[in-house]
Design a protein around this motif. Structure first.
Motif, PDB file in Angstrom:
ATOM      1  N   MET A 130       0.824  -1.200   0.000  1.00 18.71           N
ATOM      2  CA  MET A 130       0.000   0.000   0.000  1.00 18.71           C
ATOM      3  C   MET A 130       0.861   1.253   0.000  1.00 18.71           C
ATOM      4  SD  MET A 130      -3.047   0.743  -0.493  1.00 18.71           S
ATOM      5  CE  MET A 130      -3.708  -0.915  -0.252  1.00 18.71           C
ATOM      6  N   LEU A 131       1.967   1.239   0.723  1.00 16.73           N
ATOM      7  CA  LEU A 131       2.870   2.393   0.710  1.00 16.73           C
ATOM      8  C   LEU A 131       3.506   2.570  -0.668  1.00 16.73           C
ATOM      9  CD1 LEU A 131       4.430   2.025   4.250  1.00 16.73           C
ATOM     10  CD2 LEU A 131       3.216   4.038   3.401  1.00 16.73           C
ATOM     11  N   GLU A 132       3.819   1.471  -1.323  1.00 19.71           N
ATOM     12  CA  GLU A 132       4.284   1.551  -2.707  1.00 19.71           C
ATOM     13  C   GLU A 132       3.212   2.183  -3.586  1.00 19.71           C
ATOM     14  OE1 GLU A 132       7.131   0.868  -4.073  1.00 19.71           O
ATOM     15  OE2 GLU A 132       8.216  -0.489  -2.730  1.00 19.71           O
ATOM     16  N   ARG A 133       1.954   1.783  -3.344  1.00 24.59           N
ATOM     17  CA  ARG A 133       0.836   2.290  -4.150  1.00 24.59           C
ATOM     18  C   ARG A 133       0.698   3.794  -4.053  1.00 24.59           C
ATOM     19  NH1 ARG A 133      -2.041   4.637  -6.486  1.00 24.59           N
ATOM     20  NH2 ARG A 133      -4.158   4.319  -7.241  1.00 24.59           N
ATOM     21  N   VAL A 134       0.968   4.375  -2.879  1.00 26.95           N
ATOM     22  CA  VAL A 134       0.817   5.825  -2.702  1.00 26.95           C
ATOM     23  C   VAL A 134       2.138   6.565  -2.903  1.00 26.95           C
ATOM     24  CG1 VAL A 134      -1.150   5.518  -1.160  1.00 26.95           C
ATOM     25  CG2 VAL A 134       1.145   5.782  -0.178  1.00 26.95           C
TER      26      VAL A 134
END
Length: 240
Positions: A130-134
């Motif tokens: 999720m951190l990669e996604r944002v």
């Protein structure tokens, strides 16, 4: 009520007693919100928009009326069931970020999964993704005081999304950000909506509301307008 609505509110009223006087924060609100809606709840201070957001988020209960979430009556839920709704079906994003100050970005995003009893290994993998996604793949080990305002808000968005909620609730999500950073955050919301996320945003800023596909305006606890916007229509002007 619409059988297909993700959220159905009927005759929602919320009153408070203040110094012997009755305050009508919400005064007979009727709203249906569909899956993948991109909604701005707008109005001046005291219009009832934050109270409405709290009721949709199951943080507050109406004094009167019915709230159905995915067909289930929220008013009939137990405390345990309400906690499950908040942890599984709704992701919250706040103006003040509400991050744990002494915990890095990765563990901030992992936190909601603790309450779902997800294993540490799976929590970590989901939070990393999720951190990669944002766009924060290289900032996972940084604590909030080592991040810019925009980066902190991205952590907050990742934390809200990591449980894969049905609804993303954002309360003045760009209120503490400069205009350029606000633009980046709103672009991220646009992307999430295009990918299927339902987004409900409280704002008093017209330019932010104009990014949404639907604007619900409150005045004195009542819905005074509910319009679909040109952003969704793909043309200038406003359509109903």
């Amino acid at each position: 009520m619409s059988n297909n609505a993700l959220i159905s509110l009927r005759d929602i009223r919320r009153t408070y007693q203040m110094g012997g006087e009755t305050l009508h924060a919400l005064d007979g609100v009727d709203i249906d919100i569909m899956a993948n809606d991109y909604v701005a709840i707008i109005g001046s201070s005291g219009s009832g928009k934050s109270t409405l957001m709290n009721i949709i988020g199951a943080l507050d209960t109406p004094s009167q009326g019915q709230y159905l979430l995915e067909g289930d009556s929220v008013g009939e839920m137990t405390g345990t069931e309400l906690a499950r709704v908040r942890n599984h079906k709704i992701g919250f994003i706040f103006q003040s970020f509400n991050l744990l100050p002494r915990v890095d970005a990765l563990h901030n995003v992992m936190q909601p999964l603790v309450y779902q009893r997800v294993s540490y290994k799976k929590r970590k993998l989901r939070a990393q993704a999720m951190l990669e996604r944002v766009g924060l793949g290289k900032r996972m080990g940084h604590q909030p005081n080592e991040l810019s305002g925009g980066q902190r808000q991205r952590v907050a968005i990742a934390r809200a999304l990591v449980t894969n909620p049905s609804i993303l609730l954002a309360d003045e999500p760009t209120g503490n950000l400069d205009s350029a950073t606000s633009h980046d955050i709103l672009n991220l919301f646009d992307e999430l909506q295009r990918e299927g996320q339902t987004i409900i945003m409280v704002t008093h800023e017209p330019d932010i509301a104009d990014r949404c596909h639907r604007q619900i305006r409150l005045t004195d606890g009542k819905v005074v307008s509910d319009i679909r916007t040109a952003v969704e229509a793909g043309a200038e002007g406003v359509v109903c």
